[in-house]
Design a protein around this motif. Structure first.
Motif, PDB file in Angstrom:
ATOM      1  N   ALA A  47       3.411 -45.319  34.069  1.00 32.34           N
ATOM      2  CA  ALA A  47       2.354 -45.119  34.075  1.00 32.34           C
ATOM      3  C   ALA A  47       1.906 -46.830  34.891  1.00 32.34           C
ATOM      4  CB  ALA A  47       1.626 -46.119  32.805  1.00 32.34           C
ATOM      5  N   LEU A  48      -0.033 -46.553  35.715  1.00 34.18           N
ATOM      6  CA  LEU A  48      -0.098 -46.874  35.735  1.00 34.18           C
ATOM      7  C   LEU A  48      -1.417 -47.778  35.500  1.00 34.18           C
ATOM      8  CD1 LEU A  48      -0.354 -48.503  39.390  1.00 34.18           C
ATOM      9  CD2 LEU A  48      -1.973 -48.225  38.791  1.00 34.18           C
ATOM     10  N   TYR A  49      -1.899 -48.770  35.277  1.00 34.33           N
ATOM     11  CA  TYR A  49      -3.392 -48.924  34.419  1.00 34.33           C
ATOM     12  C   TYR A  49      -4.132 -50.435  34.977  1.00 34.33           C
ATOM     13  CZ  TYR A  49      -1.627 -50.684  30.090  1.00 34.33           C
ATOM     14  OH  TYR A  49      -0.353 -51.652  29.257  1.00 34.33           O
ATOM     15  N   ARG A  50      -5.136 -50.319  35.178  1.00 35.00           N
ATOM     16  CA  ARG A  50      -6.073 -52.216  35.785  1.00 35.00           C
ATOM     17  C   ARG A  50      -5.620 -52.436  34.217  1.00 35.00           C
ATOM     18  NH1 ARG A  50      -7.412 -53.844  40.879  1.00 35.00           N
ATOM     19  NH2 ARG A  50      -9.271 -54.524  39.557  1.00 35.00           N
ATOM     20  N   ILE A  51      -5.644 -54.277  34.897  1.00 34.27           N
ATOM     21  CA  ILE A  51      -6.270 -55.290  33.285  1.00 34.27           C
ATOM     22  C   ILE A  51      -6.385 -56.294  33.814  1.00 34.27           C
ATOM     23  CG2 ILE A  51      -4.099 -54.384  32.383  1.00 34.27           C
ATOM     24  CD1 ILE A  51      -2.834 -56.575  33.298  1.00 34.27           C
ATOM     25  N   GLY A  52      -6.900 -56.899  32.844  1.00 37.66           N
ATOM     26  CA  GLY A  52      -7.675 -58.310  33.168  1.00 37.66           C
ATOM     27  C   GLY A  52      -8.959 -58.051  34.037  1.00 37.66           C
ATOM     28  N   ASN A  53      -9.985 -56.530  33.684  1.00 41.52           N
ATOM     29  CA  ASN A  53     -11.122 -56.709  34.581  1.00 41.52           C
ATOM     30  C   ASN A  53     -12.578 -57.832  33.739  1.00 41.52           C
ATOM     31  OD1 ASN A  53      -9.999 -54.419  36.851  1.00 41.52           O
ATOM     32  ND2 ASN A  53      -9.540 -53.596  35.222  1.00 41.52           N
ATOM     33  N   ARG A  54     -12.125 -57.948  32.801  1.00 39.45           N
ATOM     34  CA  ARG A  54     -13.365 -58.581  32.667  1.00 39.45           C
ATOM     35  C   ARG A  54     -13.661 -60.096  32.675  1.00 39.45           C
ATOM     36  NH1 ARG A  54     -12.550 -58.525  26.117  1.00 39.45           N
ATOM     37  NH2 ARG A  54     -10.240 -59.220  27.626  1.00 39.45           N
ATOM     38  N   GLY A  55     -12.779 -60.585  32.942  1.00 38.58           N
ATOM     39  CA  GLY A  55     -12.534 -61.713  34.236  1.00 38.58           C
ATOM     40  C   GLY A  55     -12.601 -61.829  35.967  1.00 38.58           C
ATOM     41  N   GLY A  56     -12.378 -60.520  36.421  1.00 39.42           N
ATOM     42  CA  GLY A  56     -12.578 -61.039  37.399  1.00 39.42           C
ATOM     43  C   GLY A  56     -11.985 -59.179  37.946  1.00 39.42           C
ATOM     44  N   GLN A  57     -11.396 -59.694  39.384  1.00 42.73           N
ATOM     45  CA  GLN A  57     -10.143 -58.567  40.098  1.00 42.73           C
ATOM     46  C   GLN A  57      -9.616 -58.360  39.076  1.00 42.73           C
ATOM     47  OE1 GLN A  57      -9.448 -60.231  43.942  1.00 42.73           O
ATOM     48  NE2 GLN A  57      -8.438 -57.818  44.289  1.00 42.73           N
ATOM     49  N   GLY A  58      -8.459 -59.207  38.326  1.00 38.77           N
ATOM     50  CA  GLY A  58      -7.843 -57.998  37.487  1.00 38.77           C
ATOM     51  C   GLY A  58      -6.530 -58.182  38.094  1.00 38.77           C
ATOM     52  N   GLY A  59      -5.943 -57.104  37.219  1.00 39.56           N
ATOM     53  CA  GLY A  59      -4.248 -57.114  38.755  1.00 39.56           C
ATOM     54  C   GLY A  59      -4.042 -55.488  37.815  1.00 39.56           C
ATOM     55  N   THR A  60      -2.819 -55.199  37.598  1.00 40.95           N
ATOM     56  CA  THR A  60      -1.998 -54.064  37.357  1.00 40.95           C
ATOM     57  C   THR A  60      -1.236 -54.030  36.678  1.00 40.95           C
ATOM     58  OG1 THR A  60      -3.246 -52.799  39.597  1.00 40.95           O
ATOM     59  CG2 THR A  60      -1.222 -51.854  38.613  1.00 40.95           C
ATOM     60  N   ARG A  61      -0.786 -53.195  35.495  1.00 41.32           N
ATOM     61  CA  ARG A  61       0.458 -52.912  34.907  1.00 41.32           C
ATOM     62  C   ARG A  61       0.739 -51.831  34.966  1.00 41.32           C
ATOM     63  NH1 ARG A  61      -0.043 -54.562  29.244  1.00 41.32           N
ATOM     64  NH2 ARG A  61      -0.640 -56.689  29.747  1.00 41.32           N
ATOM     65  N   LEU A  62       2.238 -52.071  35.765  1.00 42.22           N
ATOM     66  CA  LEU A  62       2.960 -50.986  36.499  1.00 42.22           C
ATOM     67  C   LEU A  62       4.250 -50.428  35.208  1.00 42.22           C
ATOM     68  CD1 LEU A  62       3.298 -48.750  38.724  1.00 42.22           C
ATOM     69  CD2 LEU A  62       4.693 -50.771  39.648  1.00 42.22           C
ATOM     70  N   ILE A  63       4.569 -49.304  35.203  1.00 47.90           N
ATOM     71  CA  ILE A  63       4.993 -49.175  33.819  1.00 47.90           C
ATOM     72  C   ILE A  63       6.578 -47.973  34.356  1.00 47.90           C
ATOM     73  CG2 ILE A  63       6.111 -48.323  31.532  1.00 47.90           C
ATOM     74  CD1 ILE A  63       3.540 -49.166  31.028  1.00 47.90           C
ATOM     75  N   GLY A  64       7.758 -47.783  35.096  1.00 55.19           N
ATOM     76  CA  GLY A  64       8.544 -46.784  34.915  1.00 55.19           C
ATOM     77  C   GLY A  64       8.174 -46.614  36.399  1.00 55.19           C
ATOM     78  N   ALA A  65       7.986 -47.948  37.187  1.00 56.90           N
ATOM     79  CA  ALA A  65       7.946 -47.840  38.993  1.00 56.90           C
ATOM     80  C   ALA A  65       9.345 -47.818  39.608  1.00 56.90           C
ATOM     81  CB  ALA A  65       7.952 -48.712  39.953  1.00 56.90           C
ATOM     82  N   GLU A  66       9.856 -46.943  40.069  1.00 55.96           N
ATOM     83  CA  GLU A  66      11.302 -47.195  41.106  1.00 55.96           C
ATOM     84  C   GLU A  66      10.902 -47.715  42.666  1.00 55.96           C
ATOM     85  OE1 GLU A  66      13.697 -43.652  41.819  1.00 55.96           O
ATOM     86  OE2 GLU A  66      12.890 -42.841  39.272  1.00 55.96           O
ATOM     87  N   GLN A  67      12.377 -48.811  42.273  1.00 53.55           N
ATOM     88  CA  GLN A  67      12.284 -49.604  43.584  1.00 53.55           C
ATOM     89  C   GLN A  67      12.642 -48.813  45.138  1.00 53.55           C
ATOM     90  OE1 GLN A  67      14.059 -53.028  43.622  1.00 53.55           O
ATOM     91  NE2 GLN A  67      14.227 -53.226  46.149  1.00 53.55           N
ATOM     92  N   LEU A  68      11.604 -48.736  46.082  1.00 59.71           N
ATOM     93  CA  LEU A  68      11.207 -47.693  47.312  1.00 59.71           C
ATOM     94  C   LEU A  68      13.149 -48.523  48.177  1.00 59.71           C
ATOM     95  CD1 LEU A  68       8.250 -47.292  48.674  1.00 59.71           C
ATOM     96  CD2 LEU A  68       9.771 -45.813  47.161  1.00 59.71           C
ATOM     97  N   ASP A  69      13.498 -48.411  48.851  1.00 57.09           N
ATOM     98  CA  ASP A  69      14.874 -47.884  49.650  1.00 57.09           C
ATOM     99  C   ASP A  69      13.914 -49.245  50.758  1.00 57.09           C
ATOM    100  OD1 ASP A  69      16.703 -47.104  49.079  1.00 57.09           O
ATOM    101  OD2 ASP A  69      16.876 -44.722  50.261  1.00 57.09           O
ATOM    102  N   GLY A  70      14.741 -50.299  50.962  1.00 54.18           N
ATOM    103  CA  GLY A  70      14.395 -51.795  51.558  1.00 54.18           C
ATOM    104  C   GLY A  70      13.260 -52.450  51.648  1.00 54.18           C
ATOM    105  N   ALA A  71      13.396 -52.637  49.623  1.00 59.47           N
ATOM    106  CA  ALA A  71      12.118 -52.814  49.390  1.00 59.47           C
ATOM    107  C   ALA A  71      12.895 -54.356  48.233  1.00 59.47           C
ATOM    108  CB  ALA A  71      11.466 -52.355  48.049  1.00 59.47           C
ATOM    109  N   ALA A  72      12.651 -56.252  48.766  1.00 59.66           N
ATOM    110  CA  ALA A  72      13.263 -56.619  48.257  1.00 59.66           C
ATOM    111  C   ALA A  72      12.561 -56.962  46.739  1.00 59.66           C
ATOM    112  CB  ALA A  72      12.338 -58.057  48.944  1.00 59.66           C
TER     113      ALA A  72
END
Length: 72
Positions: A47-72
């Motif tokens: 899942a991916l959904y935007r949160i915090g939009n009432r307070g401005g730009q907000g952020g994103t909640r990300l669930i179940g993402a896999e780290q890509l090779d080479g990512a820190a």
């Protein structure tokens, strides 16, 4: 993907629904599959959904993402 119990999946859906209803989330997606009906955590979820939009730009909640090779 992240393994979740039925209750964890329901809690996630409730959180998304509440944020949309309050005008705090304007976009996102969710995908869930039942992987093993006999497991305590039978649902594979992403899942991916935007949160915090009432307070401005907000952020994103990300669930179940896999780290890509080479990512820190």
């Amino acid at each position: 993907m992240q393994n979740m119990s039925r209750q964890e999946l329901l809690d996630l859906l409730d959180d998304i629904r509440q944020r949309v209803a309050e005008g705090d989330s304007f976009e996102g997606h969710i995908r869930y599959l039942i992987a093993d009906r006999t497991s305590q955590h039978p649902f594979d979820v992403t899942a991916l959904y935007r949160i915090g939009n009432r307070g401005g730009q907000g952020g994103t909640r990300l669930i179940g993402a896999e780290q890509l090779d080479g990512a820190a």
